[in-house]
Design an enzyme around this catalytic site. Structure first.
Site, PDB file in Angstrom:
ATOM      1  N   ASP A  25       0.084   1.963  -4.291  1.00  0.00           N
ATOM      2  CA  ASP A  25       1.194   1.046  -4.053  1.00  0.00           C
ATOM      3  C   ASP A  25       1.812   1.415  -2.711  1.00  0.00           C
ATOM      4  OD1 ASP A  25       3.516  -0.751  -4.411  1.00  0.00           O
ATOM      5  OD2 ASP A  25       2.900  -0.792  -6.498  1.00  0.00           O
TER       6      ASP A  25
ATOM      7  N   HIS B  95      -0.338   0.079  -0.440  1.00  0.00           N
ATOM      8  CA  HIS B  95       0.208  -1.246  -0.137  1.00  0.00           C
ATOM      9  C   HIS B  95       1.140  -1.195   1.058  1.00  0.00           C
ATOM     10  CE1 HIS B  95      -0.747  -2.839  -4.466  1.00  0.00           C
ATOM     11  NE2 HIS B  95      -1.808  -2.474  -3.784  1.00  0.00           N
TER      12      HIS B  95
END
Length: 436
Positions: A222, A246
């Site tokens: 993430d 991410h």
């Protein structure tokens, strides 16, 4: 980022300098007793902090792994150094962690502490046993590993090993983080092919003020660094993010039409390898508030899906199609600069989090050639600048690079200072009007 109960809450409330400018008293050393291999060490840890809450060094000794099997708050510390020379771990049983989260709520307060990990790579660890959660796709009642809510504090040489989900949350002020390590990569897969995916394993979430991160190495699934509501004067520099990050992110902001704000952020000197996004801004559809004065500079993007992604229409794609903006509002953005990007895009548009069709990060027209994607709400983004962006598609020349940008969404005059031609097509650099 989701706020959940954490394993450790470090928060202090008293300054470290005595009245009248007198010298700070010498610190006493308090060693945390080791409870044993199969015993919860939390009571002894809390007892040690109660006895040594000011002018003290609290030491977790090598080679012990202290079982932090009950969520704890270390509060009201004044002039305290925490030496994590051993390790701390969560319960290894999923159900036990969920039960603790469901019955425990920790509350923060705030001012001064230093958390120092061992320089030995095998110690100074927070161990989460996240692999077993990832193996079964368990996303209910997951813990935030730790919250560091202090003023004039530091975190150094800390290693986060297999966290269940979110790592360190930093809502404090005047905090410096150095040499931070995160291992949230699964043991049974790669970025593109994985049996288990480490969902929501944010490295650092920052919502405080005057925070500097200098030195980071991590693999996660993430946001590598997420700067969220309330953050001011943030510097994050000199880092590497691998596996399937991410990105270096602002947000998300504005969920459920909330008014949320971020200002004065610098991301500089990062290598992003295998990331879905190297850099990202995300605000929810219908959000409010603003983000301003943000710079991403000197970014090496290697095998990433998208180098630069800006959306003011973020939504939960697992719950259905993109919603209409019925409120007619958007989180506004102003003075964003993306400068000196180089590297390559990967052949795989997404990663192991893709469980829907279309995938959660689907963008109409996306085909692994876009170095820049801008999904804007009309006339709400101003002073966006893109300089020296050199990221090419997988095994293709720079001339094959494309962008997704709708010129109808640009505010008046934005194209003159944008730095590339806003279109759904080839990436064409343009001179920024007024620059030299």
């Amino acid at each position: 980022m989701v706020h959940v109960t954490q394993l450790i809450l470090v928060a202090t409330a008293v300054g470290s300098v005595a009245a009248g400018g007198s010298k700070t008293p010498k610190k006493k050393t308090c060693k945390v007793p080791y409870a044993g291999k199969n015993k919860d060490n939390s009571p002894l840890i809390l007892e040690t902090f109660a006895k040594c809450s000011s002018n003290a060094i609290v030491e977790f000794e090598e080679p012990y792994t202290y079982h932090a099997w009950t969520p704890m708050s270390w509060l009201n510390l004044s002039n305290v150094d925490i030496h994590l020379y051993g390790n701390l771990d969560l319960p290894s049983d999923v159900a036990t962690v969920q039960q603790k989260i469901n019955s425990t709520r920790n509350q923060p307060s705030g001012s001064n502490v230093n958390l120092v990990g061992s320089k030995n790579k095998n110690y100074g660890q927070f161990q989460g046993y996240g692999q077993q959660w990832w193996d079964i796709g368990q996303r209910i009642l997951r813990p935030q590993l730790a919250t560091f809510n202090v003023s004039a504090g530091t975190i150094s040489n800390i290693k986060v090993i297999k966290p269940v989900a979110w790592g360190f949350n930093i809502p404090g002020t005047n905090v410096k983080v150095t040499d931070h390590f995160v291992d949230a990569a699964p043991n049974n897969g790669t970025r593109d092919q994985t049996t288990s995916f480490p969902a929501s394993t944010d490295g650092l979430n920052m919502s405080g003020q005057n925070i500097t991160l200098d030195g980071y190495y991590g693999h996660n699934g993430d946001d590598c660094v997420s700067v969220v509501n309330g953050a001011r004067n943030i510097v994050a520099k000199n880092g590497y993010c691998g596996f399937s990050s991410h990105g270096l992110s602002i947000g998300s902001l504005g969920r459920n039409s909330a008014v949320q704000t971020v200002a004065n952020v610098l991301f500089e000197n990062w290598t992003m390898e295998g990331a879905v996004y190297a850099t990202r801004f995300k605000s929810w559809t219908g959000g409010q508030g603003w983000a301003k004065n943000v710079t991403w500079r000197n970014i090496q993007a290697l095998n990433v899906s998208t180098a630069i992604f800006i959306t003011q229409n973020y939504y939960d794609q697992d719950k259905g199609p993109r919603p209409n903006n019925t409120s007619g509002t958007s989180t506004t953005i102003d003075n964003f600069t993306f400068e000196n990007f180089e590297g390559s895009l990967g052949p795989n548009w997404t990663d192991g989090t893709c469980v829907t069709n279309p995938c959660w990060n689907y963008v109409q027209g996306g085909d692994s050639t876009q170095s820049i994607i801008m999904d804007l709400y009309p006339n709400t983004a101003t002073n966006l600048h893109f300089k020296n962006i050199k990221v090419h598609p997988y095994k293709k020349p720079y001339s094959a690079t494309t962008v997704i940008c709708d010129p109808a969404t640009l505010a008046p005059g934005e194209q003159d200072t944008l730095g590339f031609k806003c279109q759904r097509g080839p990436y064409v650099p343009t001179k920024i009007k007024g620059s030299h």
